[in-house]
Design an enzyme around this catalytic site. Structure first.
Site, PDB file in Angstrom:
ATOM      1  N   LYS A  19       0.855  -1.193   0.000  1.00 63.28           N
ATOM      2  CA  LYS A  19       0.000   0.000   0.000  1.00 63.28           C
ATOM      3  C   LYS A  19       0.889   1.240   0.000  1.00 63.28           C
ATOM      4  O   LYS A  19       1.874   1.295   0.752  1.00 63.28           O
ATOM      5  CB  LYS A  19      -0.895  -0.024   1.247  1.00 63.28           C
ATOM      6  CG  LYS A  19      -1.959   1.070   1.282  1.00 63.28           C
ATOM      7  CD  LYS A  19      -2.817   0.966   2.543  1.00 63.28           C
ATOM      8  CE  LYS A  19      -3.974   1.969   2.529  1.00 63.28           C
ATOM      9  NZ  LYS A  19      -4.830   1.858   3.723  1.00 63.28           N
ATOM     10  N   SER A  73      -9.893   2.050   2.672  1.00 66.49           N
ATOM     11  CA  SER A  73      -8.955   2.788   1.834  1.00 66.49           C
ATOM     12  C   SER A  73      -7.938   1.885   1.122  1.00 66.49           C
ATOM     13  O   SER A  73      -7.343   2.318   0.150  1.00 66.49           O
ATOM     14  CB  SER A  73      -8.203   3.802   2.685  1.00 66.49           C
ATOM     15  OG  SER A  73      -7.349   3.131   3.605  1.00 66.49           O
ATOM     16  N   SER A  92     -10.324  -0.085   6.905  1.00 66.23           N
ATOM     17  CA  SER A  92      -9.649   0.062   5.613  1.00 66.23           C
ATOM     18  C   SER A  92      -8.958  -1.189   5.086  1.00 66.23           C
ATOM     19  O   SER A  92      -8.550  -1.222   3.937  1.00 66.23           O
ATOM     20  CB  SER A  92      -8.626   1.193   5.676  1.00 66.23           C
ATOM     21  OG  SER A  92      -9.275   2.429   5.545  1.00 66.23           O
TER      22      SER A  92
END
Lengths: 491, 95, 484
Positions: A78, A158, A182
């Site tokens: 990420k 997210s 997330s």
């Protein structure tokens, strides 16, 4: 070589050890998959050359018997994790061109275990969002489609890029971060496993901060076993993070005994609000039945302050974010928009550098901390947090894990729920309480809805008892027999 | 609590985010909605409840007083939008 | 002693509270492992934590915690076993994180006391409100470039103790005495070097005035970052006068932050601090509450050195010194140690006179420090011994002292080499007396006819003839006998 991208982490690890294929072949296959799937926009930065270098080094270590736990396994990272020498953006314009001179502890741990990084995945800007639509680099497409409807869907957020990448077989696994859901919500939307460990299990050092008291890194994988393997490599005490727990890392994979007989599974009645979608209620019922069949005992419990979790979260998280994001000021790194005075430069830089959702949260956070409002909002929210954590503590006196849906719906079309921030916030209604209490939670794919989209179930565990959590998740995963594949991934 | 435009302007200034006048109305509306949403908390009696300071029930770790970092100016300045002679540069500040 | 300022409308009293930022003596910063040395090349003592890089986290330096507790104990203050770090949020170019990690509602040290030593030898207690730990900011240089400020983060993150007094001071002199005493205590404790020129001790002065007899406090102004005791006193004097003038012209004082311009001797409003601040303090979520065990505090307490007040008491008791002399001698620990070495086993009053008199004068003249004195304590002690055992007279001792300064030789050696040994041989002195009396037969006659005052004349002549080496007491005794 397509088949190499279909392997689980456990399978690829064993295949490399046996010499069925090389680390370079495995990485090459993933590099090609990443390139072929650019339409998903799952990556902000692809790092194919770096990946090949790392694969070659892994190959050497495997050959000489020095393989780490994740040796030669291609993972997606990420883009909230700072990676030394590799652009790190947090999906924000304000971090334009930022190349960290340091490596986050979690990615350093992964590297040490031999993992290969194929690229940095897209996310909601500063991890603020539940659809990946707030990214400065554009939304991510969920590889899944509704049956007979080719409109692109969101991957959740997210950690949307990570979830999409794992579902689309662009990495054997990916790192995510979870502040209010997330990791778990995008995992549910993309039909994969997502584990948010106990707060303090993984170091936060080197992860771009959103809300410090909630942020926690975790693995996103295609199986529970893979999550266990990956967590083992990510976790560990870090003296550079004052909130990192000084605990040894257990062998999580060993915890997957398949035996959950006699365990008590809490079913919180407050997670069945009026208007809960029938398909969600149904998959939850199935989950209860699976665990019962495996010898566990479902117990109805109450978590009375559940309904206050979201409003509590939307005070605490923006407040911390408003302070954490103050460092993006155009002075030491990232975007600068020139101004006549220092303040002018600040205002212009931050206006241009932050997107609408980030601005909203920074402004709300600034407001709730400001003179005269602190007690009514921030202090009040932290008291609610005590009550919410207390609910769980009480529940865990009588149960071993808690089972809930992960999200109130399946993935929705790109661009929906954008008009009203609060509608978007409701996506996290089932994941936020766990975050506020700092507890571990895992989302496991539990089946498809009527439109052919994956739905997830969430298991919540006691603090630092990821072992029990993974053991139950593993049993549930086996019972669910989730074999469906997203569009574009050949059966 | 509904936020008026003046309040939004004040908090935007505190947060150093430039907001154009024509954005203020819309922003005030959005922020007010969020505040209405979070104000549900007022219905909970929290008398005698301690605010949470950390979910981690740990002691604050302390490090030894050892110089273990720094002396890396190149790396510190490498990302600077403007630097000169070992310093970061910003528009001139008048005290 | 009350300090009042005469105005048009009557007498005014000044109310002063001081906030002192004292840099903690530690090798590394409060929350990072970068060094704290003064005067390094810009941005060389900066870690990614100090530069506010994304994802960087603070970890507290244990020594800084100990130093704060040690200081609190030295100020006779309450130690809070649980304290909390909070973020103070504001934007400034030399504040990389956009917040300063400080302590707000729960500081590490609570109320304490400092005793001021006033010039008349009396003392006065000033309350300490609190002491908390916080990070220093970096440094902005504004004169390097026509349109740019230059930012150096070397100081960013260095540990400071903010020591806040109660508004207990009533004159610039008291403020000066407070700073000197605080600095003395910090140096005794070894927690801050107290060097105001290098900025390791900085002072913000809160000043207000009120007509004599008025209860309650009027609006105060804060004068930021004053960097010497003298300037603090000047700034307070100027600011108090300014307030009185404003009030007497019918105006009001705005609460504001001001700067002291030492060249002009004036304070002026700070333009960069025009905006009303709203620091939005909240507990730093990157840190947990700081919890100290009673043992941790007790161990520090057990290791505290003797502090100036106790030393002063002891000097007055053991050496029978006046409060004033004792206060002067203990202000600086090295001086007190020097004095003690000189005085131990000797006439303390004589030791005090020598140290505060000839020795201090010589120290000043030489431009050297007490750590590197022009005459060692052992040699000064030796000199006093020579006086005490009548080897030399007080007068000769002054001469020997000057020679010690010049040559660095021990006093006994000088006395020996220069033949300055006092003559105590009765016969020799009688010989000199006989000569003097024979040469001044007329004066002897006058003396015998009743002019007693001439006795001093004879003593002088005898001393002169012996080049000062004759023992004065013996000279007196023998002369009296001879003159009958």
């Amino acid at each position: 070589m397509t088949a190499l991208t279909r392997l689980t982490i456990a399978e690829a690890r064993d295949g490399l050890a046996r010499g069925d294929f090389t680390a370079m072949e495995l990485t090459e296959a993933h590099n090609r998959a990443v390139e072929a799937a650019r339409g998903l926009n799952a990556f902000i930065t692809e790092t194919p050359e770096l990946a090949m270098e790392q694969a070659a080094a892994s190959h050497e270590r495997i050959r000489t018997g020095r393989a780490g736990a994740l040796e030669g396994l291609p993972l997606a990272i990420k883009d909230l994790f700072c990676t030394e020498g590799v652009l790190t953006t947090a999906a924000s314009h304000i971090l334009d061109g930022f190349v960290p001179p340091y490596e986050s502890t979690v990615t350093a741990n992964l590297k040490k275990a031999g993992a290969v990084m194929v690229g940095k995945t897209n996310l909601d800007e500063f991890a603020m969002g539940s659809s990946n639509m707030t990214s400065h680099y554009g939304g991510v497409e969920n590889p899944w489609r509704k049956r007979g409807d080719n409109r692109p869907l969101v991957p959740g957020g997210s950690s949307g890029g990570s979830a999409a990448a794992v579902a689309a077989r662009l990495g054997l696994g990916a790192t995510g971060t979870d502040t209010g859901g997330s990791i778990r919500q995008p995992a549910a939307f993309c039909g994969i496993v997502g584990l948010k460990p106990t707060y303090g299990r993984c170091s936060r050092w080197g992860i771009v901060a959103f809300a410090s008291s909630l942020d926690q890194a975790g693995p996103m994988t295609r199986t529970v076993r893979d999550a266990a393997i990956m967590l083992g490599a990510m976790a560990g005490h870090d003296p550079k993070d004052s909130t990192s727990a000084p605990l040894p890392v257990p062998d999580f994979e060993k915890a997957l005994s398949g035996d959950i007989r006699g365990l008590k599974v809490g079913i919180p009645r407050e997670y069945r609000p009026e208007g809960l979608a029938e398909e969600i209620a149904a998959v939850w019922e199935r989950g209860i039945a699976w665990l019962k069949d495996a010898g566990a005992e479902p117990v109805e419990i109450s978590l009375p302050h559940t309904k206050y979790a979201l409003p509590t979260y939307y005070i605490v998280a923006p407040a911390e974010a408003s302070s954490n994001l103050a460092r993006y000021d155009g002075v030491r790194y990232g975007l600068r928009v020139e101004g006549a005075t220092l303040d002018d430069m600040y205002r212009k830089t931050r206006a241009a550098g932050f997107g609408a959702e980030v601005k909203r949260r920074v402004l709300i956070g600034t407001y709730v901390l400001s003179a005269g409002y602190y007690d009514a909002y921030y202090a009040k929210a932290q008291k609610l947090r005590t009550l919410i954590a207390g609910d769980f503590k009480t529940a865990f006196e009588s149960v071993d894990v808690i089972l809930t849906p992960t999200a109130p719906s399946a993935a929705f079309p790109l661009g929906e729920k954008m008009d009203d921030p609060i509608t978007m916030y409701l996506n996290d209604v089932f994941t936020v309480p766990t975050s506020l209490a700092g507890l571990p939670g895992i989302s496991v794919p539990a089946g498809l809805n009527g439109e052919g989209l994956p739905l997830g179930l969430q298991l919540i565990g006691r603090p630092f008892d990821e072992e029990t959590l993974l053991r139950v998740a593993d049993v549930m995963e086996k019972a669910a027999e989730f074999k469906a594949l997203p569009a574009g991934v050949e059966a | 609590m509904s936020l008026d435009k003046a309040t939004v302007r004040t908090i935007a200034n505190l947060a150093r985010i430039e907001v154009r006048d024509e954005e203020l109305d819309h922003l005030a509306g959005e922020l007010s909605n969020i505040l209405h949403f979070v104000e549900q908390l007022s219905e909970v009696n929290t008398d005698g409840v301690e605010p949470m300071t950390s979910v981690a029930a740990l002691e604050l770790p302390r490090r030894a007083d050892v110089v273990s970092d720094g002396n890396c100016r190149e790396r510190i300045l490498a990302n600077a939008p403007e630097a000169d002679d070992g310093f970061f540069l910003v528009p001139k500040v008048v005290e | 002693m009350s300090y009042l300022i005469q105005g048009e409308t009557g007498d005014w009293e000044v109310v002063i509270g001081l906030e002192v930022h004292a840099q903690v003596i530690s090798k590394a910063k409060l929350f990072s492992g970068a060094a704290t040395d003064f005067g390094a090349e810009p941005n060389t003592q900066v870690s990614p934590v100090d530069a506010g890089m994304p994802g960087m986290l603070p970890v507290i330096n244990e020594t800084c915690v100990e130093q704060a507790v040690r200081t609190g104990l030295g100020l006779k203050a309450a130690i809070n076993l649980t304290s909390v770090f909070a973020r103070k949020n504001y934007f400034y170019a030399d504040l990389p994180q956009g917040y300063q990690i400080s302590q707000y509602e729960a500081p590490i040290v609570g109320e304490g006391t400092i005793l001021l030593d006033l010039p008349d030898g009396s003392t006065r207690a000033v309350g300490i409100e609190r002491l908390h730990l916080e990070q220093d900011a970096g440094k902005s240089l504004h004169d390097q470039h026509p349109s740019k400020s230059y930012i150096d983060l070397n100081r960013s993150g260095v540990a400071l103790m903010e020591i806040v007094s109660k508004p207990d001071m009533r004159s610039p002199e008291e403020a000066g005495a407070y700073l000197k005493k605080l600095r003395s205590i910090l140096r005794y404790l070894g927690t801050c070097d107290g060097n105001m020129e290098e900025g390791s001790m900085r002072c913000d002065c809160n000043v207000s005035v009120r007509p004599v007899g008025e209860a309650g406090y009027r609006t105060r102004c804060e004068i930021k970052n004053v960097n010497s005791v003298r300037f603090v006193m000047q700034a307070i004097e100027y600011e108090a006068r300014r307030h009185i003038d404003v009030y007497e012209e019918g105006g009001t004082i705005q609460q504001e932050t001001r700067l002291f311009d030492s060249a002009k001797g004036e304070t002026r409003s700070m333009r960069s601090k025009e905006h009303a601040h709203d620091y939005r303090y909240f507990p730093d979520p990157d840190l947990l509450p700081l919890v100290l065990s009673p043992d941790f505090v007790a161990n520090i307490e057990a290791s505290l050195p003797e502090l100036p007040d106790e030393k002063k008491e002891r000097f007055m008791r053991d050496f029978a010194l006046s409060p004033y002399d004792a206060g002067v001698l203990v202000a600086d620990k090295a001086t007190a140690d020097f004095f003690e070495t000189v005085a131990r086993g000797r006439d303390a009053k004589m030791a005090a006179n020598w140290v505060t008199g000839d020795f201090f004068a010589a120290l000043n003249r030489s431009g050297r420090s007490i750590e590197d004195p022009p005459v060692t304590a052992a040699n000064l002690g030796g000199l006093i011994d020579l006086i005490a055992d009548n080897t030399i007279s007080g007068r000769i001792a002054k001469e020997v002292f000057e020679l010690m300064l010049e040559t660095g030789k021990p006093p006994a050696v000088i006395v020996e080499e220069k033949g300055l040994k006092q003559v105590t041989d009765t016969g020799a002195i009688e010989g000199v007396i006989d000569t003097v009396l024979a040469q001044n037969a007329d004066k002897v006659a006058e003396y015998k006819s009743g002019k007693d005052k001439l006795f001093g004349f004879f003593v002088g002549q005898v001393m002169k003839a012996s080049q000062g080496k004759a023992n004065p007491a013996l000279v007196n005794e023998l002369l009296k006998a001879k003159l009958g």
